[in-house]
Design a protein around this motif. Structure first.
Motif, PDB file in Angstrom:
ATOM      1  N   ILE A 488       0.822  -1.214   0.000  1.00  0.00           N
ATOM      2  CA  ILE A 488       0.000   0.000   0.000  1.00  0.00           C
ATOM      3  C   ILE A 488       0.860   1.271   0.000  1.00  0.00           C
ATOM      4  O   ILE A 488       0.534   2.236  -0.691  1.00  0.00           O
ATOM      5  N   LEU A 489       1.978   1.265   0.747  1.00  0.00           N
ATOM      6  CA  LEU A 489       2.749   2.500   0.924  1.00  0.00           C
ATOM      7  C   LEU A 489       3.979   2.620   0.018  1.00  0.00           C
ATOM      8  O   LEU A 489       4.593   3.675  -0.021  1.00  0.00           O
ATOM      9  N   ARG A 490       4.352   1.586  -0.695  1.00  0.00           N
ATOM     10  CA  ARG A 490       5.603   1.642  -1.458  1.00  0.00           C
ATOM     11  C   ARG A 490       5.515   2.682  -2.588  1.00  0.00           C
ATOM     12  O   ARG A 490       4.431   2.940  -3.130  1.00  0.00           O
ATOM     13  N   PRO A 491       6.663   3.233  -2.975  1.00  0.00           N
ATOM     14  CA  PRO A 491       6.694   4.136  -4.125  1.00  0.00           C
ATOM     15  C   PRO A 491       6.364   3.371  -5.406  1.00  0.00           C
ATOM     16  O   PRO A 491       6.467   2.134  -5.454  1.00  0.00           O
ATOM     17  N   PHE A 492       5.977   4.110  -6.433  1.00  0.00           N
ATOM     18  CA  PHE A 492       5.649   3.494  -7.713  1.00  0.00           C
ATOM     19  C   PHE A 492       6.865   2.735  -8.261  1.00  0.00           C
ATOM     20  O   PHE A 492       7.983   3.249  -8.257  1.00  0.00           O
ATOM     21  N   ASN A 493       6.637   1.504  -8.725  1.00  0.00           N
ATOM     22  CA  ASN A 493       7.697   0.676  -9.322  1.00  0.00           C
ATOM     23  C   ASN A 493       8.765   0.246  -8.327  1.00  0.00           C
ATOM     24  O   ASN A 493       9.866  -0.134  -8.727  1.00  0.00           O
ATOM     25  N   PHE A 494       8.478   0.336  -7.040  1.00  0.00           N
ATOM     26  CA  PHE A 494       9.444  -0.065  -6.011  1.00  0.00           C
ATOM     27  C   PHE A 494       9.084  -1.475  -5.554  1.00  0.00           C
ATOM     28  O   PHE A 494       7.979  -1.717  -5.089  1.00  0.00           O
ATOM     29  N   GLU A 495      10.031  -2.391  -5.722  1.00  0.00           N
ATOM     30  CA  GLU A 495       9.772  -3.793  -5.377  1.00  0.00           C
ATOM     31  C   GLU A 495      10.750  -4.267  -4.308  1.00  0.00           C
ATOM     32  O   GLU A 495      11.926  -3.886  -4.316  1.00  0.00           O
ATOM     33  N   THR A 496      10.234  -5.095  -3.406  1.00  0.00           N
ATOM     34  CA  THR A 496      11.115  -5.811  -2.473  1.00  0.00           C
ATOM     35  C   THR A 496      10.992  -7.300  -2.793  1.00  0.00           C
ATOM     36  O   THR A 496      10.149  -7.698  -3.610  1.00  0.00           O
ATOM     37  N   LEU A 497      11.798  -8.112  -2.153  1.00  0.00           N
ATOM     38  CA  LEU A 497      11.701  -9.559  -2.396  1.00  0.00           C
ATOM     39  C   LEU A 497      10.305 -10.066  -2.045  1.00  0.00           C
ATOM     40  O   LEU A 497       9.741 -10.904  -2.768  1.00  0.00           O
ATOM     41  N   ALA A 498       9.735  -9.554  -0.956  1.00  0.00           N
ATOM     42  CA  ALA A 498       8.405 -10.027  -0.514  1.00  0.00           C
ATOM     43  C   ALA A 498       7.322  -9.616  -1.509  1.00  0.00           C
ATOM     44  O   ALA A 498       6.481 -10.440  -1.887  1.00  0.00           O
ATOM     45  N   THR A 499       7.305  -8.360  -1.923  1.00  0.00           N
ATOM     46  CA  THR A 499       6.235  -7.905  -2.836  1.00  0.00           C
ATOM     47  C   THR A 499       6.355  -8.579  -4.204  1.00  0.00           C
ATOM     48  O   THR A 499       5.354  -8.941  -4.812  1.00  0.00           O
ATOM     49  N   LYS A 500       7.593  -8.750  -4.694  1.00  0.00           N
ATOM     50  CA  LYS A 500       7.766  -9.385  -6.006  1.00  0.00           C
ATOM     51  C   LYS A 500       7.406 -10.860  -5.942  1.00  0.00           C
ATOM     52  O   LYS A 500       6.784 -11.404  -6.874  1.00  0.00           O
ATOM     53  N   SER A 501       7.800 -11.513  -4.857  1.00  0.00           N
ATOM     54  CA  SER A 501       7.457 -12.925  -4.687  1.00  0.00           C
ATOM     55  C   SER A 501       5.938 -13.096  -4.659  1.00  0.00           C
ATOM     56  O   SER A 501       5.380 -13.998  -5.302  1.00  0.00           O
TER      57      SER A 501
END
Length: 538
Positions: A488-501
């Motif tokens: 919900i709070l991440r910047p646009f196009n910002f991915e972490t291992l958890a969100t991408k997984s």
């Protein structure tokens, strides 16, 4: 005059401001809850809300009960009995803590999928097709989540049992009680305060989970908040759902506090249970090994094996430069949130020690309340004031827009959300450990001419090194696995291992997500083992 200086010193004013900022999302949610109604909320209320509530309660009851039984059984066995393999299970039973719930959920869907070797073999052996056709259900999710949530209860139960007086247990046996009766009537009631706290942590983690619920199609209040936000961008309906979840959390915390209050037993005897473990042989040894093996295999070995199997197939499609970028984003956010949370916990501690300010002591109890609220709830509470600030900057500063704004579209809101949610770990651990430091030592240093500032840095901080590290590690592990708040709070196009997984798995690409999941597990396993050695191992 001295009282005014105590309440309005630089450190006190700083912590007042920080406290207000940390509590702001919760105040915003409460205020917005009273803001009337709209069609989306009315539709949810009249159609699906009861089902969401029922699923949430069934998950809490099912996972809470099974995790409690597994965690307490394993903790009692490795604490009270001596058997071959006990030293291994003592730390290995903690490892499922490193596996995020959504990774375990993907793994088991792969194991029981109709194309999996297990499913094909079962079909050939029994003659029935789709034996596991109904596996993606609430019932399966309860079992899976129980296998990775039990370590919270295991760790606290083990600590409680290990510190129990051997004289009390011996007296029970001397009076004719069997081992089973002694466990249920003496050991378990004495451990009740810590078990209540551990069970409430399991409930908080369940209320926060989004990835596993979404993947298995189990609608809960948390998935409803994310769905309302992503599909309709409706703040009011999301706020009302968030406050409903907040009320459930508050009830859980209230019950936990009540159980702690009623179970405030003391055991002055230092001759603890660990000095007199009973040696197991025969069928009792087999039972003990079975009880310890089942959660370790289903909570850690099988999910890891499935992820390694997928990785061996899809490794060429996921190893890329962006993978490195996602890993760096995860580590960077986790470290940043850990450092800020620990720094704030120390600032609050210094203010309380330096000024003995009663208002600050009260605020310190409340600023850790963010963990009670699931990530999706906090994210809604944070984004409302941040949008207000963003609009103010956009109106008054020419050239400020969504792309170059640091407030919305940057990482400030995300890091702020992590700190609000996980500040409780360093705050509780560091402050609890500080209470063990003899005040006479500090007073002697001040009498010898040292300032409070100097005494804090030269006496308190060196003695708190272990607690600071433990608090920081807990924040690091939790941020690494966090999904709803990040999405919900991440910047646009910002991915972490958890969100991408999660994104790959949601798009039916669980095999491609395996590499990311293994990195998350590896990055979590090391802190988990360090944590166990530093804090829980006696």
């Amino acid at each position: 005059m001295s009282n005014l200086r105590k309440y309005f010193s630089l450190s006190s004013i700083t912590t007042y401001i920080i406290s207000i900022l940390i509590l702001l999302p919760i105040l915003v949610l409460t205020f917005n809850f009273l803001g009337g109604s709209n069609k989306i909320w009315e539709h949810l209320y009249n159609t699906v809300l009861v089902g969401y509530l029922a699923n949430t309660m069934l998950l809490l009851l099912g996972v809470g009960l099974i995790s409690f039984v597994i965690g307490v059984s394993c903790a009692w066995i490795v604490t009270a009995y001596e058997f071959k393999g006990r030293a291994f299970f003592e730390w290995a039973l903690v490892l499922p803590l490193a596996i995020p719930p959504y990774v375990a959920a993907y793994s088991y869907s792969g194991i029981f999928d109709f194309t999996s070797p297990l499913s094909l073999y079962t079909t050939e052996f029994t003659g029935y097709t789709n034996v596991f056709a109904n596996f993606m259900s609430l019932r399966s999710l309860v079992l899976i989540l129980s296998m990775i949530m039990y370590p919270y209860i295991y760790l606290f139960a083990k600590t409680a049992f290990a510190n129990q007086s051997v004289k009390l247990l011996g007296a029970s046996r001397t009076l004719g009680s069997t081992s089973v009766r002694t466990f249920f009537w003496v050991a378990l009631p004495l451990a009740r305060p810590m078990l209540a706290g551990a069970t409430s942590i399991v409930f908080m983690e369940l209320l926060n989970d989004y990835g596993a619920m979404k993947y298995y199609g189990v609608d809960t209040i948390t998935t409803a908040i994310c769905q309302v936000w992503f599909s309709f961008n409706d703040v009011l309906a999301a706020t009302k759902l968030a406050v409903l979840l907040m009320l459930i959390s508050m009830v859980i915390i209230g019950v936990e506090q009540l159980m702690r209050f009623r179970g405030a037993y003391t055991q002055p005897d230092t001759n603890t249970i660990t000095v007199s473990r009973i040696k197991l042989n025969g069928y009792k040894l087999v039972v003990a090994l079975f009880v310890c093996c089942v959660p370790f295999i289903f909570g850690f070995v099988l999910p890891i094996a499935q992820q390694i199997y997928w990785f061996s197939i899809y490794k060429t499609t996921i190893v890329s430069a962006t993978l490195f970028e996602w890993a760096i984003n995860s580590i960077k956010m986790s470290l940043l949130a850990s450092v800020i949370a620990v720094a704030l916990a120390l600032l609050f501690l210094y203010t309380v020690v330096e000024s003995k300010n009663k208002i600050q002591k009260l605020l310190t109890r409340f600023v850790g309340i963010g963990y009670v609220f699931p990530g999706a709830v906090l994210a809604i509470g944070i984004i409302i004031p941040f949008i207000f600030v963003h609009n103010y900057f956009a109106q008054h500063y020419e050239g400020y827009n969504l792309q170059n704004g640091l407030i919305i579209g940057g990482t400030i809101a995300l890091v702020f959300g992590y700190v609000v949610r996980f500040l409780v770990f360093p705050l509780t651990i560091i402050h609890s450990e500080n209470e063990k430091i003899a005040t006479k030592v500090i007073e002697a240093a001040i009498l010898l001419g040292k300032s409070k500032w100097s005494s804090f840095f030269k006496i308190n901080l060196p003695l708190l090194k272990k607690s600071i590290l433990v608090g920081g590690l807990l924040v690091f592990i939790n941020v690494l696995k966090e999904i709803p708040l990040t999405i919900i709070l991440r910047p646009f196009n910002f991915e972490t291992l958890a969100t991408k997984s999660f994104e790959l798995a949601k798009n039916e690409m669980v095999g491609e997500a395996a590499g990311l999941s293994l990195i998350i597990i590896l990055l979590s396993s090391i802190p988990v083992l360090v944590l166990y050695k530093l804090f829980f191992r006696k």
